[in-house]
Design a protein around this motif. Structure first.
Motif, short mmCIF file in Angstrom:
data_model
loop_
_atom_site.label_atom_id
_atom_site.label_comp_id
_atom_site.label_asym_id
_atom_site.label_seq_id
_atom_site.Cartn_x
_atom_site.Cartn_y
_atom_site.Cartn_z
N GLY A 1 46.80 -75.29 15.38
CA GLY A 1 45.34 -75.34 15.41
C GLY A 1 44.69 -74.81 14.15
N GLY A 2 45.47 -74.53 13.11
CA GLY A 2 44.89 -74.02 11.88
C GLY A 2 44.70 -72.51 11.86
N PHE A 3 45.50 -71.78 12.67
CA PHE A 3 45.42 -70.33 12.73
C PHE A 3 46.79 -69.73 12.39
N ASN A 4 46.80 -68.43 12.05
CA ASN A 4 48.06 -67.78 11.71
C ASN A 4 48.67 -67.05 12.90
N PHE A 5 48.18 -67.32 14.10
CA PHE A 5 48.66 -66.66 15.30
C PHE A 5 48.82 -67.68 16.41
#
Length: 336
Positions: free
Chosen positions: A84-88
């Protein structure tokens, strides 16, 4: 040379003056700290080592969204190349399982994690009764945030916020609402967890990537809270929150202390965006003058030159004019 940033006002719990004192101070729309406000809570007395066990005993058996990231990221949840375009990662799981994972993380497992904005009445029945706050109406209910060491990206809330540290230490870096243009705010419909965030605050290369951020940095205020302390944050104040210990627990209350009805200022802003934002600049300037005159009122009431009985729907909202104006607006939206 820029002046030194203002400091956050600090009070002892006995100085606040109860619910009336909170409301009187809230009128100024300035943050302040109340030291020791919730120091007598049983969950605070349990200490950081007992926070997980305390919540586990009250676990209501519900599921929640668990945020996790590699330990190497240091708990800095942000945009990135991941899902989703996140680092988590986000994983829905039973709260008890998430608590166990955070306990393992604190002992040296390879990730950090947190659970955020959990309604206490749903997820930890009885928590609010054991750890009460008599500053707010009974209808304002607590939410629980628990996690490992980490940083919540700089964001704002649309409600007034009383944030109570129950375990661990929290460092808040605050920016006033007028700093918004210098914070380089990200998208409002693709967010980490609800609210838009500042891309500049906390960025390693803020000076080169976001040159206007220096102006926001000059307005920043930083305060550190220990267990038992509380921070009052007015709506629209930007705040970055660092959880500094292996286990950290925050309890917060959101409410709108000055609402005249169910309609939010944010909804009004969104409607204004589609009605005004892409009109020619001279027309936008004209509408700005009208908003100032009728809404923001820097020069006082727009009909101050007339007797109060002649103010019509511009009279006090509490005297039926809220409903009258709302009815007019709904008719306009329906094209009637």
């Amino acid at each position: 040379m820029a002046g030194r940033p203002a400091s956050v006002e600090e009070l002892a719990a006995a100085q606040l003056g109860g619910a009336d004192g909170l409301r009187q101070r809230a009128v100024a729309c300035r943050p302040f700290v109340v030291r020791g406000l919730c120091g007598g809570w049983p969950v605070v007395q349990a200490g950081a080592a007992g926070a997980i066990d305390y919540l586990a005993r009250m676990d209501g058996g519900q599921e929640a969204e668990y945020f996790s990231a590699e330990a190497a990221l240091g708990g800095r949840y942000h945009y990135g190349e991941g899902p989703g375009g996140f680092n988590f990662a986000r994983t829905v799981m039973p709260v008890g399982e998430a608590l166990a994972r955070m306990a393992a993380n604190a002992a040296g497992a390879g990730e950090t994690g947190y659970l955020g904005s959990l309604p206490a009445d749903r997820h930890f029945p009885g928590f609010a009764e054991e750890n009460g706050c008599d500053l707010l109406p009974e209808t304002v209910r607590p939410r629980v945030w628990i996690g490992n060491a980490g940083t919540v990206a700089c964001h704002y809330d649309m409600f007034d916020n009383l944030a109570c540290v129950a375990a661990g230490r929290r460092r808040f870096t605050l920016y006033p609402p007028e700093a918004i243009r210098d914070l380089y705010v990200g998208p409002i419909d693709h967010t980490l967890s609800g609210q838009p965030i500042s891309l500049a605050a906390g960025a390693a290369q803020a000076d080169t990537l976001y040159p206007r951020f220096a102006a926001a940095r000059d307005k920043a205020m930083t305060v550190e809270l220990v267990p038992g302390d509380a921070l009052y944050l007015p709506k629209l104040w930007w705040h970055q929150v660092e959880a500094l210990e292996p286990i950290n627990l925050l309890v917060n209350y959101w409410w709108d202390g000055f609402s005249a009805g169910p309609d939010s200022p944010y909804a009004a802003m969104m409607l204004a965006m589609i009605a005004i934002a892409e009109r020619p600049e001279p027309e936008r300037a004209a509408w700005r003058a009208w908003f100032d005159h009728y809404v923001f009122r820097p020069d006082g009431h727009p009909l101050a030159h007339m007797p109060a009985e002649k103010h019509g729907i511009l009279g006090p909202l509490g005297q039926g004019n809220y409903v009258r104006i709302r009815t007019l607006v709904m008719r306009m939206l329906r094209g009637a």
